[in-house]
Design a protein around this motif. Structure first.
Motif, mmCIF file in Angstrom:
data_model
loop_
_atom_site.group_PDB
_atom_site.id
_atom_site.type_symbol
_atom_site.label_atom_id
_atom_site.label_comp_id
_atom_site.label_asym_id
_atom_site.label_seq_id
_atom_site.Cartn_x
_atom_site.Cartn_y
_atom_site.Cartn_z
ATOM 1 N N LEU A 133 0.838 -1.189 0.000
ATOM 2 C CA LEU A 133 0.000 0.000 0.000
ATOM 3 C C LEU A 133 0.879 1.248 0.000
ATOM 4 O O LEU A 133 1.963 1.260 0.586
ATOM 5 C CB LEU A 133 -0.902 0.025 1.233
ATOM 6 N N THR A 134 0.418 2.287 -0.651
ATOM 7 C CA THR A 134 1.120 3.563 -0.616
ATOM 8 C C THR A 134 0.908 4.233 0.740
ATOM 9 O O THR A 134 0.140 3.753 1.583
ATOM 10 C CB THR A 134 0.605 4.501 -1.714
ATOM 11 N N ILE A 135 1.564 5.374 0.939
ATOM 12 C CA ILE A 135 1.363 6.129 2.172
ATOM 13 C C ILE A 135 -0.104 6.551 2.304
ATOM 14 O O ILE A 135 -0.719 6.415 3.362
ATOM 15 C CB ILE A 135 2.285 7.361 2.195
ATOM 16 N N GLY A 136 -0.673 7.052 1.209
ATOM 17 C CA GLY A 136 -2.063 7.481 1.251
ATOM 18 C C GLY A 136 -3.023 6.343 1.513
ATOM 19 O O GLY A 136 -3.975 6.477 2.297
ATOM 20 N N GLU A 137 -2.817 5.203 0.859
ATOM 21 C CA GLU A 137 -3.688 4.044 1.066
ATOM 22 C C GLU A 137 -3.567 3.512 2.490
ATOM 23 O O GLU A 137 -4.564 3.102 3.101
ATOM 24 C CB GLU A 137 -3.340 2.959 0.042
ATOM 25 N N THR A 138 -2.352 3.522 3.019
ATOM 26 C CA THR A 138 -2.155 3.104 4.411
ATOM 27 C C THR A 138 -2.871 4.050 5.359
ATOM 28 O O THR A 138 -3.498 3.617 6.339
ATOM 29 C CB THR A 138 -0.656 3.055 4.748
ATOM 30 N N ALA A 139 -2.792 5.349 5.073
ATOM 31 C CA ALA A 139 -3.473 6.332 5.914
ATOM 32 C C ALA A 139 -4.978 6.125 5.888
ATOM 33 O O ALA A 139 -5.654 6.239 6.924
ATOM 34 C CB ALA A 139 -3.121 7.743 5.449
ATOM 35 N N VAL A 140 -5.533 5.825 4.722
ATOM 36 C CA VAL A 140 -6.969 5.533 4.625
ATOM 37 C C VAL A 140 -7.316 4.304 5.452
ATOM 38 O O VAL A 140 -8.321 4.289 6.184
ATOM 39 C CB VAL A 140 -7.385 5.333 3.156
ATOM 40 N N ALA A 141 -6.493 3.258 5.349
ATOM 41 C CA ALA A 141 -6.747 2.048 6.120
ATOM 42 C C ALA A 141 -6.719 2.334 7.617
ATOM 43 O O ALA A 141 -7.559 1.830 8.377
ATOM 44 C CB ALA A 141 -5.714 0.977 5.758
ATOM 45 N N LEU A 142 -5.768 3.157 8.058
ATOM 46 C CA LEU A 142 -5.706 3.527 9.475
ATOM 47 C C LEU A 142 -6.925 4.362 9.874
ATOM 48 O O LEU A 142 -7.487 4.180 10.962
ATOM 49 C CB LEU A 142 -4.423 4.300 9.765
ATOM 50 N N TYR A 143 -7.360 5.262 9.006
ATOM 51 C CA TYR A 143 -8.525 6.075 9.292
ATOM 52 C C TYR A 143 -9.760 5.192 9.488
ATOM 53 O O TYR A 143 -10.551 5.399 10.423
ATOM 54 C CB TYR A 143 -8.758 7.057 8.137
ATOM 55 N N LEU A 144 -9.955 4.224 8.603
ATOM 56 C CA LEU A 144 -11.141 3.377 8.662
ATOM 57 C C LEU A 144 -11.077 2.359 9.797
ATOM 58 O O LEU A 144 -12.099 1.772 10.162
ATOM 59 C CB LEU A 144 -11.317 2.638 7.332
ATOM 60 N N SER A 145 -9.887 2.145 10.349
ATOM 61 C CA SER A 145 -9.711 1.150 11.402
ATOM 62 C C SER A 145 -10.081 1.736 12.760
ATOM 63 O O SER A 145 -10.562 2.854 12.869
ATOM 64 C CB SER A 145 -8.256 0.667 11.430
ATOM 65 N N THR A 146 -9.822 0.956 13.794
ATOM 66 C CA THR A 146 -10.100 1.410 15.163
ATOM 67 C C THR A 146 -8.926 2.154 15.780
ATOM 68 O O THR A 146 -8.903 2.384 16.989
ATOM 69 C CB THR A 146 -10.445 0.200 16.055
ATOM 70 N N THR A 147 -7.923 2.528 14.975
ATOM 71 C CA THR A 147 -6.743 3.213 15.491
ATOM 72 C C THR A 147 -7.117 4.419 16.340
ATOM 73 O O THR A 147 -7.798 5.331 15.866
ATOM 74 C CB THR A 147 -5.848 3.680 14.320
ATOM 75 N N ASP A 148 -6.683 4.413 17.595
ATOM 76 C CA ASP A 148 -6.873 5.527 18.531
ATOM 77 C C ASP A 148 -8.339 5.874 18.792
ATOM 78 O O ASP A 148 -8.648 6.939 19.306
ATOM 79 C CB ASP A 148 -6.155 6.793 18.020
ATOM 80 N N ARG A 149 -9.255 4.989 18.461
ATOM 81 C CA ARG A 149 -10.666 5.272 18.751
ATOM 82 C C ARG A 149 -11.040 4.845 20.169
ATOM 83 O O ARG A 149 -12.049 5.273 20.709
ATOM 84 C CB ARG A 149 -11.584 4.561 17.750
ATOM 85 N N HIS A 150 -10.235 3.936 20.736
ATOM 86 C CA HIS A 150 -10.545 3.421 22.059
ATOM 87 C C HIS A 150 -9.396 3.726 23.006
ATOM 88 O O HIS A 150 -8.224 3.609 22.648
ATOM 89 C CB HIS A 150 -10.801 1.911 22.007
#
Length: 261
Positions: A133-150
């Motif tokens: 994944l590119t930097i942008g695609e990785t960032a999208v994946a992190l955004y859609l994930s539970t990263t830092d949501r809990h």
């Protein structure tokens, strides 16, 4: 509200042209258990270290022009020329010497390793081409994930945090269709890259939280060696999110801003 569901993403991108989604054949890995795929060239199969050594011995100077080749096919052609020029005996000698060079100390050594791993990653699956994944695609994946949501209790060790982000990126990448992930990744990169194209309205509808977009982009750009899933392109052009490869040695691989097929 700021965490788009797969159904919401699908509804949003129903308004945009998208590639068809034919029934795809199952993916079969080319590697032996626990090993990286070998790279075929001149009738032999080479490990990533073998490939890097060949680049270093014969191709590093020309590959360094203008930041390196634009396509993975250009890398493979250079490898074929290199191993034909060296021959098996000299190549084995060069590889033994190359193993003693520290990629953290010699920039050109690290660059040759990165080209070699790029080739190996591209051949991860039979009958398909793959890339990280590119930097942008990785960032999208992190955004859609539970990263830092809990909230978490206590400090998380660095090694655990890296592994956790890798799993979160893998989970987030599968919440959007691959074509959608690519479009969102290009738009997210453009938002934070001077002079790039202007993201469309669908992008901000799918990823509405600016603060989270920015944080995820900076995280993906700062930790470029973090393992993320492969994006797999089948014959015919259809895309699939594949497995997460093991991380190579430090200073031998880096995530890029632009896709490298």
């Amino acid at each position: 509200m700021n965490a788009p569901t797969p159904n919401r993403l699908a509804a949003l991108y129903a308004h945009a042209p998208a590639a068809g989604s034919p029934d795809l054949p199952p993916l079969r890995e080319r590697r032996a258990s626990g090993a990286w795929p070998t790279v075929p060239a001149a009738g032999l199969a080479y490990s990533p270290v073998d490939v890097a050594a060949a680049f270093f011995e014969t191709g590093a100077d020309c590959l360094s022009v203008a930041g390196g080749p634009a396509t993975t096919d250009a890398l493979w052609r250079t490898l074929c020329e290199s191993v034909n020029e060296l021959g098996p005996v000299q190549h084995a000698t060069c590889t033994a010497d190359f193993r003693q060079l520290d990629p953290a100390e010699f920039e050109e050594v690290g660059l040759c390793h990165r080209w070699a791993y790029r080739l190996a990653l591209s051949l991860w699956y039979e009958g398909a081409r793959s890339r990280p994944l590119t930097i942008g695609e990785t960032a999208v994946a992190l955004y859609l994930s539970t990263t830092d949501r809990h909230a978490t209790t206590g400090r998380v060790p660095a090694s655990v945090a890296v592994a956790l982000r890798s799993r979160q990126a893998a989970a987030g990448a599968r919440l959007a269709a691959p074509d959608t992930l690519v479009r969102l990744g290009a738009d997210l990169s453009a938002e934070f890259t001077p002079g790039a194209h202007r993201p469309g309205w669908l992008y901000r509808q799918a990823l509405p939280d600016y603060t989270r977009r920015r944080a995820c982009f900076h995280q993906a750009r700062a930790d470029r060696a973090q393992a993320t899933p492969l994006l797999v392109r089948h014959d015919g052009g259809a895309l699939t999110v594949g497995t997460t490869p093991p991380g190579p040695a430090p200073h031998t691989w880096t995530r890029t801003l632009n896709p490298q097929w």
